[in-house]
Design a protein around this motif. Structure first.
Motif, PDB file in Angstrom:
ATOM      1  N   THR A  18      -3.917  -3.512 -22.152  1.00  0.00           N
ATOM      2  CA  THR A  18      -5.340  -3.521 -21.864  1.00  0.00           C
ATOM      3  C   THR A  18      -5.687  -4.785 -21.108  1.00  0.00           C
ATOM      4  N   ASN A  19      -6.375  -4.633 -19.971  1.00  0.00           N
ATOM      5  CA  ASN A  19      -6.736  -5.819 -19.211  1.00  0.00           C
ATOM      6  C   ASN A  19      -8.078  -6.355 -19.673  1.00  0.00           C
ATOM      7  N   ALA A  20      -8.545  -7.412 -19.011  1.00  0.00           N
ATOM      8  CA  ALA A  20      -9.768  -8.086 -19.437  1.00  0.00           C
ATOM      9  C   ALA A  20     -10.983  -7.179 -19.362  1.00  0.00           C
ATOM     10  N   SER A  21     -10.936  -6.147 -18.525  1.00  0.00           N
ATOM     11  CA  SER A  21     -12.058  -5.237 -18.374  1.00  0.00           C
ATOM     12  C   SER A  21     -11.985  -4.081 -19.366  1.00  0.00           C
ATOM     13  N   GLY A  22     -10.942  -4.087 -20.214  1.00  0.00           N
ATOM     14  CA  GLY A  22     -10.797  -3.023 -21.178  1.00  0.00           C
ATOM     15  C   GLY A  22     -10.106  -1.796 -20.617  1.00  0.00           C
ATOM     16  N   GLN A  23      -9.589  -1.879 -19.398  1.00  0.00           N
ATOM     17  CA  GLN A  23      -8.899  -0.756 -18.802  1.00  0.00           C
ATOM     18  C   GLN A  23      -7.465  -0.723 -19.305  1.00  0.00           C
ATOM     19  N   LEU A  24      -6.994   0.481 -19.602  1.00  0.00           N
ATOM     20  CA  LEU A  24      -5.664   0.635 -20.171  1.00  0.00           C
ATOM     21  C   LEU A  24      -4.659   0.912 -19.079  1.00  0.00           C
ATOM     22  N   HIS A  25      -3.523   0.209 -19.114  1.00  0.00           N
ATOM     23  CA  HIS A  25      -2.458   0.392 -18.134  1.00  0.00           C
ATOM     24  C   HIS A  25      -1.178   0.730 -18.866  1.00  0.00           C
ATOM     25  N   SER A  26      -0.501   1.760 -18.432  1.00  0.00           N
ATOM     26  CA  SER A  26       0.784   2.114 -19.020  1.00  0.00           C
ATOM     27  C   SER A  26       1.855   1.227 -18.426  1.00  0.00           C
ATOM     28  N   GLU A  27       2.606   0.560 -19.284  1.00  0.00           N
ATOM     29  CA  GLU A  27       3.664  -0.327 -18.805  1.00  0.00           C
ATOM     30  C   GLU A  27       4.679   0.450 -17.984  1.00  0.00           C
ATOM     31  N   ASN A  28       4.952   1.688 -18.394  1.00  0.00           N
ATOM     32  CA  ASN A  28       5.981   2.464 -17.713  1.00  0.00           C
ATOM     33  C   ASN A  28       5.582   2.831 -16.288  1.00  0.00           C
ATOM     34  N   SER A  29       4.276   2.895 -16.022  1.00  0.00           N
ATOM     35  CA  SER A  29       3.842   3.298 -14.691  1.00  0.00           C
ATOM     36  C   SER A  29       3.520   2.119 -13.791  1.00  0.00           C
ATOM     37  N   ALA A  30       3.572   0.895 -14.355  1.00  0.00           N
ATOM     38  CA  ALA A  30       3.235  -0.279 -13.554  1.00  0.00           C
ATOM     39  C   ALA A  30       4.291  -0.476 -12.476  1.00  0.00           C
ATOM     40  N   GLY A  31       3.843  -0.761 -11.274  1.00  0.00           N
ATOM     41  CA  GLY A  31       4.781  -1.005 -10.190  1.00  0.00           C
ATOM     42  C   GLY A  31       4.279  -2.120  -9.314  1.00  0.00           C
ATOM     43  N   PHE A  32       5.108  -2.548  -8.399  1.00  0.00           N
ATOM     44  CA  PHE A  32       4.721  -3.668  -7.555  1.00  0.00           C
ATOM     45  C   PHE A  32       3.683  -3.273  -6.523  1.00  0.00           C
ATOM     46  N   GLY A  33       3.758  -2.076  -5.993  1.00  0.00           N
ATOM     47  CA  GLY A  33       2.736  -1.632  -5.064  1.00  0.00           C
ATOM     48  C   GLY A  33       2.802  -2.264  -3.696  1.00  0.00           C
ATOM     49  N   ASN A  34       3.874  -2.954  -3.368  1.00  0.00           N
ATOM     50  CA  ASN A  34       4.049  -3.565  -2.057  1.00  0.00           C
ATOM     51  C   ASN A  34       5.420  -3.194  -1.520  1.00  0.00           C
ATOM     52  N   SER A  35       5.558  -3.283  -0.215  1.00  0.00           N
ATOM     53  CA  SER A  35       6.880  -3.080   0.371  1.00  0.00           C
ATOM     54  C   SER A  35       7.775  -4.246  -0.019  1.00  0.00           C
ATOM     55  N   ALA A  36       9.079  -4.066   0.132  1.00  0.00           N
ATOM     56  CA  ALA A  36      10.030  -5.126  -0.198  1.00  0.00           C
ATOM     57  C   ALA A  36       9.750  -6.379   0.626  1.00  0.00           C
ATOM     58  N   ALA A  37       9.394  -6.189   1.899  1.00  0.00           N
ATOM     59  CA  ALA A  37       9.119  -7.339   2.761  1.00  0.00           C
ATOM     60  C   ALA A  37       7.882  -8.092   2.293  1.00  0.00           C
ATOM     61  N   GLU A  38       6.829  -7.349   1.912  1.00  0.00           N
ATOM     62  CA  GLU A  38       5.604  -7.988   1.428  1.00  0.00           C
ATOM     63  C   GLU A  38       5.861  -8.727   0.125  1.00  0.00           C
ATOM     64  N   LEU A  39       6.605  -8.089  -0.765  1.00  0.00           N
ATOM     65  CA  LEU A  39       6.905  -8.730  -2.040  1.00  0.00           C
ATOM     66  C   LEU A  39       7.710 -10.000  -1.817  1.00  0.00           C
ATOM     67  N   SER A  40       8.665  -9.967  -0.908  1.00  0.00           N
ATOM     68  CA  SER A  40       9.462 -11.152  -0.614  1.00  0.00           C
ATOM     69  C   SER A  40       8.579 -12.284  -0.098  1.00  0.00           C
ATOM     70  N   GLN A  41       7.592 -11.948   0.731  1.00  0.00           N
ATOM     71  CA  GLN A  41       6.655 -12.951   1.246  1.00  0.00           C
ATOM     72  C   GLN A  41       5.822 -13.547   0.118  1.00  0.00           C
ATOM     73  N   HIS A  42       5.378 -12.692  -0.804  1.00  0.00           N
ATOM     74  CA  HIS A  42       4.600 -13.185  -1.941  1.00  0.00           C
ATOM     75  C   HIS A  42       5.439 -14.140  -2.783  1.00  0.00           C
ATOM     76  N   ILE A  43       6.684 -13.761  -3.046  1.00  0.00           N
ATOM     77  CA  ILE A  43       7.553 -14.592  -3.876  1.00  0.00           C
ATOM     78  C   ILE A  43       7.792 -15.940  -3.210  1.00  0.00           C
ATOM     79  N   GLN A  44       7.999 -15.930  -1.911  1.00  0.00           N
ATOM     80  CA  GLN A  44       8.190 -17.186  -1.201  1.00  0.00           C
ATOM     81  C   GLN A  44       6.940 -18.058  -1.300  1.00  0.00           C
ATOM     82  N   ALA A  45       5.767 -17.433  -1.192  1.00  0.00           N
ATOM     83  CA  ALA A  45       4.507 -18.181  -1.309  1.00  0.00           C
ATOM     84  C   ALA A  45       4.352 -18.742  -2.721  1.00  0.00           C
ATOM     85  N   TRP A  46       4.727 -17.979  -3.728  1.00  0.00           N
ATOM     86  CA  TRP A  46       4.651 -18.477  -5.111  1.00  0.00           C
ATOM     87  C   TRP A  46       5.608 -19.631  -5.329  1.00  0.00           C
ATOM     88  N   ARG A  47       6.795 -19.539  -4.753  1.00  0.00           N
ATOM     89  CA  ARG A  47       7.772 -20.630  -4.898  1.00  0.00           C
ATOM     90  C   ARG A  47       7.232 -21.921  -4.282  1.00  0.00           C
TER      91      ARG A  47
END
Length: 199
Positions: A18-47
């Motif tokens: 359950t998130n802060a808004s009270g919305q329920l999310h199934s752990e099994n259905s959670a996904g990254f939602g980005n292409s591999a290239a986009e995710l790699s860019q995000h990870i580099q930015a986080w690093r």
């Protein structure tokens, strides 16, 4: 740039989250939602962001807050290993990509893709070593907030919600993508990205 996953909530959850808004999310259905290239860019930015003094200052401030809250609430730790054996005890740990980058920046080495895959198969944390946390001093905030002591119900969640609000604000300040996802899934993505950029 803040276009990634936007779930909020406590660092540990049961199979439904359950998130802060009270919305329920199934752990099994959670996904990254980005292409591999986009995710790699995000990870580099986080690093890169993990090296920013503002990130270190906030993380250390929240760690001190955790210590203060533990002195106030005095939860019981039975050293049962439940906190590190996720599937066996029906919970999981969620945190942000920036927190993963910060945690890894505090360690001499990161787990390999194979080590993370093994921990997923075993249902535990890849840093579990001989029944104990192998990175106790550098453990994520979600670990610092979790206690199987039932007296902890309520204050732990409120504390994590407060922390996540501050961490999310820092993402906005640093202009980096915000993603809140399962610990081992993020670790696996970080490991894959590191392998991709290794010479």
């Amino acid at each position: 740039m803040n276009d990634a996953r936007v779930d909020d909530g406590a660092g540990f959850s049961n199979s439904e989250h359950t998130n802060a808004s009270g919305q329920l999310h199934s752990e099994n259905s959670a996904g990254f939602g980005n292409s591999a290239a986009e995710l790699s860019q995000h990870i580099q930015a986080w690093r890169i962001a993990a090296c920013d003094p503002r990130v270190g200052a906030l993380m250390r401030e929240l760690e001190l807050d955790a210590e203060q809250q533990l002195r106030i609430h005095r939860p019981v730790c039975l050293a049962s290993g439940k906190c590190c054996n996720f599937e066996q005890h029906g919970h999981s740990m969620w945190l942000t990509g920036l927190e993963v980058a910060w945690t890894l920046s505090q360690l001499p080495s990161a787990p390999t893709s194979s080590e993370v895959a093994t921990s997923v198969r075993l249902g535990n944390c890849p840093f579990l070593a001989q029944g104990m946390c192998g990175i106790h001093q550098a453990r994520p905030l979600g670990c610092r907030a979790y206690f199987c002591d039932q007296a902890g119900d309520g204050w732990q969640e409120a504390m994590m919600e407060s922390w996540l609000g501050r961490i999310r604000s820092l993402h906005t300040e640093l202009d980096i993508a915000y993603r809140y996802d399962e610990w081992r899934r993020l670790l696996s993505a970080f490991s894959a990205q590191e392998q991709d950029i290794s010479p």
